[in-house]
Design a protein around this motif. Structure first.
Motif, PDB file in Angstrom:
ATOM      1  N   LEU A  17      59.533  47.721 -39.573  1.00 43.51           N
ATOM      2  CA  LEU A  17      60.792  48.516 -39.045  1.00 43.51           C
ATOM      3  C   LEU A  17      61.740  47.571 -38.542  1.00 43.51           C
ATOM      4  CD1 LEU A  17      61.966  51.324 -39.331  1.00 43.51           C
ATOM      5  CD2 LEU A  17      61.130  51.527 -36.914  1.00 43.51           C
ATOM      6  N   GLU A  18      61.445  46.811 -37.685  1.00 42.38           N
ATOM      7  CA  GLU A  18      62.309  45.739 -36.950  1.00 42.38           C
ATOM      8  C   GLU A  18      62.862  44.775 -37.994  1.00 42.38           C
ATOM      9  OE1 GLU A  18      60.644  44.443 -32.972  1.00 42.38           O
ATOM     10  OE2 GLU A  18      61.164  42.583 -33.767  1.00 42.38           O
ATOM     11  N   GLU A  19      61.847  44.477 -38.797  1.00 35.27           N
ATOM     12  CA  GLU A  19      62.605  43.350 -39.949  1.00 35.27           C
ATOM     13  C   GLU A  19      63.638  43.902 -40.771  1.00 35.27           C
ATOM     14  OE1 GLU A  19      60.876  40.750 -43.434  1.00 35.27           O
ATOM     15  OE2 GLU A  19      59.457  41.361 -41.721  1.00 35.27           O
ATOM     16  N   SER A  20      63.357  45.382 -41.219  1.00 29.58           N
ATOM     17  CA  SER A  20      64.280  46.074 -42.134  1.00 29.58           C
ATOM     18  C   SER A  20      65.476  46.384 -41.209  1.00 29.58           C
ATOM     19  CB  SER A  20      63.593  47.399 -42.933  1.00 29.58           C
ATOM     20  OG  SER A  20      63.796  48.302 -41.760  1.00 29.58           O
ATOM     21  N   LEU A  21      65.415  46.729 -40.011  1.00 30.51           N
ATOM     22  CA  LEU A  21      66.726  46.995 -39.033  1.00 30.51           C
ATOM     23  C   LEU A  21      67.443  45.573 -38.798  1.00 30.51           C
ATOM     24  CD1 LEU A  21      65.531  49.330 -36.416  1.00 30.51           C
ATOM     25  CD2 LEU A  21      66.970  49.952 -38.164  1.00 30.51           C
ATOM     26  N   LEU A  22      66.712  44.427 -38.696  1.00 36.15           N
ATOM     27  CA  LEU A  22      67.356  43.437 -38.693  1.00 36.15           C
ATOM     28  C   LEU A  22      68.151  43.165 -40.090  1.00 36.15           C
ATOM     29  CD1 LEU A  22      64.873  41.227 -36.631  1.00 36.15           C
ATOM     30  CD2 LEU A  22      67.293  41.758 -36.153  1.00 36.15           C
ATOM     31  N   GLN A  23      67.525  43.360 -41.134  1.00 37.19           N
ATOM     32  CA  GLN A  23      68.186  42.963 -42.261  1.00 37.19           C
ATOM     33  C   GLN A  23      69.229  44.048 -42.552  1.00 37.19           C
ATOM     34  OE1 GLN A  23      65.083  43.524 -45.434  1.00 37.19           O
ATOM     35  NE2 GLN A  23      64.128  41.513 -45.294  1.00 37.19           N
ATOM     36  N   ARG A  24      69.156  44.945 -42.283  1.00 36.76           N
ATOM     37  CA  ARG A  24      70.286  46.003 -42.381  1.00 36.76           C
ATOM     38  C   ARG A  24      71.543  45.539 -41.441  1.00 36.76           C
ATOM     39  NH1 ARG A  24      70.610  51.123 -44.371  1.00 36.76           N
ATOM     40  NH2 ARG A  24      72.226  52.334 -43.146  1.00 36.76           N
ATOM     41  N   HIS A  25      71.186  45.083 -40.189  1.00 38.45           N
ATOM     42  CA  HIS A  25      72.090  44.393 -39.417  1.00 38.45           C
ATOM     43  C   HIS A  25      72.822  43.318 -39.793  1.00 38.45           C
ATOM     44  CE1 HIS A  25      74.387  44.421 -35.599  1.00 38.45           C
ATOM     45  NE2 HIS A  25      73.666  43.069 -35.246  1.00 38.45           N
ATOM     46  N   ALA A  26      72.147  42.508 -40.448  1.00 41.84           N
ATOM     47  CA  ALA A  26      72.691  41.062 -40.923  1.00 41.84           C
ATOM     48  C   ALA A  26      73.352  41.307 -42.146  1.00 41.84           C
ATOM     49  CB  ALA A  26      71.629  40.188 -41.535  1.00 41.84           C
ATOM     50  N   LEU A  27      73.063  42.311 -42.879  1.00 36.57           N
ATOM     51  CA  LEU A  27      73.939  42.729 -44.189  1.00 36.57           C
ATOM     52  C   LEU A  27      75.235  43.374 -43.572  1.00 36.57           C
ATOM     53  CD1 LEU A  27      73.610  42.446 -47.066  1.00 36.57           C
ATOM     54  CD2 LEU A  27      72.535  44.652 -47.428  1.00 36.57           C
ATOM     55  N   GLU A  28      75.068  44.036 -42.635  1.00 38.00           N
ATOM     56  CA  GLU A  28      76.557  44.849 -41.829  1.00 38.00           C
ATOM     57  C   GLU A  28      77.412  43.770 -41.512  1.00 38.00           C
ATOM     58  OE1 GLU A  28      75.803  48.160 -39.157  1.00 38.00           O
ATOM     59  OE2 GLU A  28      77.875  47.794 -38.325  1.00 38.00           O
ATOM     60  N   LEU A  29      76.599  42.764 -40.762  1.00 44.77           N
ATOM     61  CA  LEU A  29      77.758  41.882 -40.288  1.00 44.77           C
ATOM     62  C   LEU A  29      78.219  40.911 -41.505  1.00 44.77           C
ATOM     63  CD1 LEU A  29      75.616  40.160 -37.302  1.00 44.77           C
ATOM     64  CD2 LEU A  29      77.471  41.643 -37.081  1.00 44.77           C
ATOM     65  N   LYS A  30      77.588  40.554 -42.391  1.00 39.19           N
ATOM     66  CA  LYS A  30      78.152  39.922 -43.726  1.00 39.19           C
ATOM     67  C   LYS A  30      79.081  40.786 -44.362  1.00 39.19           C
ATOM     68  CE  LYS A  30      73.818  37.530 -45.480  1.00 39.19           C
ATOM     69  NZ  LYS A  30      73.094  37.560 -46.651  1.00 39.19           N
ATOM     70  N   LEU A  31      78.885  42.023 -44.498  1.00 35.66           N
ATOM     71  CA  LEU A  31      79.845  43.002 -45.049  1.00 35.66           C
ATOM     72  C   LEU A  31      81.100  42.778 -44.287  1.00 35.66           C
ATOM     73  CD1 LEU A  31      80.369  44.839 -47.450  1.00 35.66           C
ATOM     74  CD2 LEU A  31      79.343  46.539 -45.903  1.00 35.66           C
ATOM     75  N   ARG A  32      81.054  43.172 -43.028  1.00 33.84           N
ATOM     76  CA  ARG A  32      82.283  42.880 -42.051  1.00 33.84           C
ATOM     77  C   ARG A  32      83.064  41.917 -42.189  1.00 33.84           C
ATOM     78  NH1 ARG A  32      82.978  46.510 -37.836  1.00 33.84           N
ATOM     79  NH2 ARG A  32      80.915  47.308 -38.144  1.00 33.84           N
ATOM     80  N   GLU A  36      86.708  41.265 -43.593  1.00 29.80           N
ATOM     81  CA  GLU A  36      87.671  40.754 -42.595  1.00 29.80           C
ATOM     82  C   GLU A  36      88.160  39.267 -43.466  1.00 29.80           C
ATOM     83  OE1 GLU A  36      85.724  40.130 -39.068  1.00 29.80           O
ATOM     84  OE2 GLU A  36      86.041  42.211 -38.771  1.00 29.80           O
ATOM     85  N   ASN A  37      87.480  38.813 -44.283  1.00 32.37           N
ATOM     86  CA  ASN A  37      88.069  37.370 -44.897  1.00 32.37           C
ATOM     87  C   ASN A  37      88.486  37.807 -46.495  1.00 32.37           C
ATOM     88  OD1 ASN A  37      87.656  35.281 -42.643  1.00 32.37           O
ATOM     89  ND2 ASN A  37      85.791  36.459 -42.708  1.00 32.37           N
ATOM     90  N   ASP A  38      88.545  38.773 -46.792  1.00 30.38           N
ATOM     91  CA  ASP A  38      89.036  39.115 -48.239  1.00 30.38           C
ATOM     92  C   ASP A  38      88.036  38.465 -49.232  1.00 30.38           C
ATOM     93  OD1 ASP A  38      90.228  40.369 -50.144  1.00 30.38           O
ATOM     94  OD2 ASP A  38      91.953  39.139 -49.981  1.00 30.38           O
ATOM     95  N   GLU A  39      86.741  38.660 -48.792  1.00 29.91           N
ATOM     96  CA  GLU A  39      85.626  37.649 -49.909  1.00 29.91           C
ATOM     97  C   GLU A  39      85.041  38.668 -50.688  1.00 29.91           C
ATOM     98  OE1 GLU A  39      84.899  34.153 -46.660  1.00 29.91           O
ATOM     99  OE2 GLU A  39      83.336  35.517 -47.061  1.00 29.91           O
ATOM    100  N   GLY A  85      81.184  52.970 -41.383  1.00 28.84           N
ATOM    101  CA  GLY A  85      82.612  53.200 -41.342  1.00 28.84           C
ATOM    102  C   GLY A  85      83.306  52.163 -42.310  1.00 28.84           C
ATOM    103  N   LEU A  86      82.632  51.067 -42.697  1.00 32.76           N
ATOM    104  CA  LEU A  86      83.475  49.965 -43.199  1.00 32.76           C
ATOM    105  C   LEU A  86      83.773  50.522 -44.711  1.00 32.76           C
ATOM    106  CD1 LEU A  86      80.900  46.931 -42.249  1.00 32.76           C
ATOM    107  CD2 LEU A  86      83.134  47.428 -41.693  1.00 32.76           C
ATOM    108  N   ILE A  87      82.902  51.447 -45.173  1.00 34.58           N
ATOM    109  CA  ILE A  87      83.590  51.930 -46.379  1.00 34.58           C
ATOM    110  C   ILE A  87      85.063  52.453 -46.739  1.00 34.58           C
ATOM    111  CG2 ILE A  87      83.336  54.441 -46.056  1.00 34.58           C
ATOM    112  CD1 ILE A  87      81.828  52.661 -49.351  1.00 34.58           C
ATOM    113  N   VAL A  88      85.773  52.676 -45.688  1.00 38.52           N
ATOM    114  CA  VAL A  88      87.022  52.650 -45.759  1.00 38.52           C
ATOM    115  C   VAL A  88      87.863  51.563 -46.125  1.00 38.52           C
ATOM    116  CG1 VAL A  88      88.999  53.835 -44.816  1.00 38.52           C
ATOM    117  CG2 VAL A  88      86.941  55.085 -44.775  1.00 38.52           C
ATOM    118  N   PRO A  89      87.628  50.512 -45.130  1.00 44.85           N
ATOM    119  CA  PRO A  89      88.453  49.453 -45.502  1.00 44.85           C
ATOM    120  C   PRO A  89      87.938  48.659 -46.724  1.00 44.85           C
ATOM    121  CG  PRO A  89      87.024  49.108 -43.482  1.00 44.85           C
ATOM    122  CD  PRO A  89      86.983  50.478 -43.757  1.00 44.85           C
TER     123      PRO A  89
END
Ligand code: C2E
Ligand code: MG
Ligand code: MG
Ligand code: MG
Length: 283
Positions: A17-32, A36-39, A85-89
């Motif tokens: 569970l911890e691993e999947s939460l970490l993966q999710r968090h990592a993906l959220e950071l990447k997405l953010r 932000e960098n228009d990538e 909430g990143l879906i809007v930007p």
């Protein structure tokens, strides 16, 4: 001992569970970071007139790139974007990129429309109208070349609000389509009140329509419904010539799917488009 096993088992699940939460968090950071960098990358999948086989439009589909320059599927990160909430930007960036492309195609003599997926939160965003006006202004894309794809579930939120919102958007001169039709929970009585133009038949029915009588009947019924509401019909997930033929016979006008093309990067799409418009009879 049993106690030991129990603890190991507990640790195993908790680690997972911890691993999947970490993966999710990592993906959220990447997405953010990507936002932000228009990538973010947008790929385009052509839509074809089933009879003439001309390209009539393209759907804009978002992608992320990972460290190895591999594309990450939206199936993996759209749910995270929705929860954070990143879906809007994200959606606003895709809208701008897609309209920029369509304006370019038009300028180069290839007048095709572009459709953009609009998530429920984006549809609910009070700024949506202003954002669309701004993007159309900035890109100089005539509004009738833009289509918004909204799922029936997103439309069925607050019915009065949806009706008002759709009228406002239609007033801008853009087109609205109901995405993934048949998989949500739409009420037919509301559907007829909504000012929409296009119905996209969900690919889950199309994929198996020639092997499964139920799917075939569902596709047939959706087409009849769409026709009775005077909507343009688009079938998603067309993978074979036989499906295209059957859909055409049932009265569906437009097809999108691997039979014609996978979603393409903008350069590849341009090449595809140029060869299709130069040799319309060979496509
Ligand atoms: P969708 O809007 O229903 O898009 C159609 C999906 O079907 C795309 O998957 C497309 O690549 C895939 N597809 C098209 N033809 C075929 C076919 O013949 N066979 C099969 N097996 N698949 C086919 P994709 O690009 O992975 O997108 C998945 C979903 O992610 C989209 O479904 C949409 O709900 C969401 N999505 C993608 N881009 C965006 C975006 O910019 N904003 C939002 N809110 N959602 C997006
Ligand atoms: Mg779509
Ligand atoms: Mg769809
Ligand atoms: Mg879908």
């Amino acid at each position: 001992s049993a106690k030991q096993e129990g603890r190991n088992r507990f640790c195993f699940f908790s680690g997972d569970l911890e691993e999947s939460l970490l993966q999710r968090h990592a993906l959220e950071l990447k997405l953010r970071h990507a936002i932000e960098n228009d990538e973010l990358i947008v790929v385009y999948q052509p839509k074809f007139n089933l009879k003439t086989k001309n390209i009539v439009g393209a759907e804009a589909l978002v992608r992320m790139v990972d460290e190895n320059n591999q594309l990450i599927s939206p199936v993996e990160f759209i749910p995270i974007a929705e929860d954070s909430g990143l879906i809007v930007p994200l959606g606003n960036q895709v809208l701008l990129k897609a309209c920029t492309q369509a304006a370019k195609w038009l300028k180069e003599g290839m007048p095709i429309s572009v459709s953009v997926n609009v998530a429920a939160a984006q549809f609910a965003d009070p700024d949506l109208e202003a954002i669309i006006i701004e993007v159309l202004n900035q890109t100089q894309l005539p509004p009738h070349y833009l289509e918004l794809e909204i799922t029936e579930t997103a439309l069925m939120g607050d019915i009065n609000e949806t009706q008002t919102k759709l009228s406002v958007l239609k007033g801008l001169g853009i087109n609205i389509s109901i995405d993934d039709f048949g998989t949500g929970y739409s009420s037919l009585s509301y559907l007829k009140k909504f000012n929409v133009d296009i119905m996209k038949i969900d690919m889950s029915f199309v994929i198996d329509m020639l092997n499964n009588t139920h799917d075939y009947e569902i596709v047939k019924t959706i087409i009849l419904l769409g026709q009775s509401l005077s909507l343009t019909l688009i079938a998603e997930g067309v993978e074979t010539e036989e499906q295209a033929q059957a859909l055409m016979e049932l009265g569906c006008g437009i097809g999108q799917g691997y039979l014609y093309s996978k979603p393409l990067r903008k350069k590849e799409f341009m090449t595809f488009l140029e060869s299709a418009t130069k040799n319309p009879n060979e496509t």
